[in-house]
Design an enzyme around this catalytic site. Structure first.
Site, short mmCIF file in Angstrom:
data_model
loop_
_atom_site.label_atom_id
_atom_site.label_comp_id
_atom_site.label_asym_id
_atom_site.label_seq_id
_atom_site.Cartn_x
_atom_site.Cartn_y
_atom_site.Cartn_z
N CYS A 80 -5.91 5.09 5.84
CA CYS A 80 -5.68 3.73 5.35
C CYS A 80 -5.91 3.64 3.85
CB CYS A 80 -6.62 2.78 6.08
SG CYS A 80 -6.71 1.13 5.36
N TRP A 102 -9.50 0.70 15.77
CA TRP A 102 -9.63 2.06 15.29
C TRP A 102 -10.61 2.79 16.21
CZ3 TRP A 102 -6.98 3.96 11.06
CH2 TRP A 102 -6.36 3.00 10.24
N THR A 135 -10.54 -4.33 11.17
CA THR A 135 -10.02 -3.63 10.00
C THR A 135 -11.06 -2.70 9.37
OG1 THR A 135 -10.66 -5.40 8.47
CG2 THR A 135 -8.48 -5.56 9.50
N VAL A 136 -10.52 -1.72 8.64
CA VAL A 136 -11.33 -0.86 7.79
C VAL A 136 -10.88 -1.08 6.35
CG1 VAL A 136 -11.81 0.90 9.52
CG2 VAL A 136 -9.71 1.07 8.20
N TYR A 183 4.23 -3.19 1.41
CA TYR A 183 4.22 -3.79 2.75
C TYR A 183 5.21 -4.94 2.83
CZ TYR A 183 0.11 -1.10 4.08
OH TYR A 183 -0.75 -0.08 4.38
#
Length: 320
Positions: free
Chosen positions: A59, A92, A126-127, A190
């Protein structure tokens, strides 16, 4: 920020907009009110050994935090957990670790740390995320403030000779540069990849390449974005550049030209890659596996491309 595990894709005819709502807590020296930035959540005290940074090398948003941690020499102060490159809609997972569990937190999914604190957490898992090891609870996933605070709030624990990632004399201009890099490049790729109409794609494509040309020009007479030394601005741009030819050029249709065809940006990217904190944390196999497998709406076959050859990143950069 990472890839949001809620659906990233937009309805046909719509433009991609990223959900920027994150857990607003911050880790500060002695739990003080920070001198910079918002205070919309709980303040946690800096404490060596207490926190674990969970950040997937696949990521771009998470890799920023890994790079900053290493640049500042915080490896023995904040531990690092690295989920694998692919995940399902839930979370994840730690499939790179023995038995598929993080060896410090003992969890299989990052989701468990979020639910330990917020049983009904409503948004994406999220990370990067900072987790409080004693309680197993997530502290924050507010990605820009994580790296900011690693510099400003953990200074007592930086290695000798750690770089000044936020030079005081440059901060005002640096904030402007980073804002443009984020909106037009980091998020711009994105916006192209998840465009819901030809019109929104065309507009996103034009915005991206206008910014890429601006960066190419900016780097014509300076080694790094802000001059002769590395700053946080370089970290934020690098993780997008590292993924450009391998992913964004084709997968996200950002294909006017390749990064390797932009002499200043390409030399700059290789210059940064030659620094261990950048190069050691750039894993092209994980990067490609993440995008080409997880984004099944864009790549339904799940086939991961063989190229490009990562050896080109080791060629002399000529920026000295």
């Amino acid at each position: 920020m990472s890839e949001d595990l809620k659906p990233t894709y937009v309805e046909k005819g719509q433009e991609f907009n990223r959900d920027m709502r994150y857990i607003p807590d911050r880790v500060t020296k002695d739990g003080r009110v920070p001198e910079r930035g918002p205070v919309n959540g709980k303040l946690w005290p800096v404490e060596p050994g207490r926190y674990r940074l969970i950040a997937a090398k696949a990521c771009p948003w998470a890799t920023r935090a890994i790079i900053v941690r290493q640049l500042l020499g915080l490896e023995d102060v904040i531990s690092l957990g690295t989920p694998g490159p692919t995940h399902d809609k839930r979370s994840w997972t730690f499939d790179l670790d023995p038995d598929g569990r993080d060896p410090v937190l003992g969890i299989e999914r990052l989701q468990e740390a979020y639910f330990e604190r917020y049983p009904d957490y409503p948004r994406g898992i999220t990370v990067p995320a900072i987790v409080d090891v004693p309680t197993g609870q997530v502290v924050t996933n507010d990605f820009p403030w994580i790296t900011h605070d690693l510099f400003f709030e953990w200074q007592d624990h930086h290695r000798d000779g750690a770089p000044d990632l936020w030079p005081e004399a440059l901060r005002e201009e640096m904030e402007q540069v980073m804002e443009r890099v984020f909106t037009e490049v980091n998020n711009g790729v994105y916006r192209c990849g998840f465009a819901g109409s030809q019109e929104s794609y065309d507009a996103a494509y034009d915005r991206l390449w206008k910014a890429m040309d601006w960066l190419e020009d900016r780097l014509a007479d300076r080694r790094y974005l802000m001059g002769d030394t590395i700053t946080e601005a370089d970290v934020r741009l690098f993780t997008t550049l590292a993924r450009f030819d391998a992913v964004y050029h084709g997968h996200f249709k950002c294909n006017r030209n390749k990064l390797t065809e932009m002499p200043n940006l390409w030399g700059y990217a290789r210059d940064l890659h030659s620094i261990p904190a950048f190069g050691e944390n750039t894993d092209f196999d994980q990067i490609k596996a993440h995008y080409y497998v997880v984004h099944s709406d864009i790549n339904p076959s799940g086939i991961i491309p063989a190229g490009p050859d990562p050896a080109v990143w080791l060629e002399p950069h000529g920026r000295g």
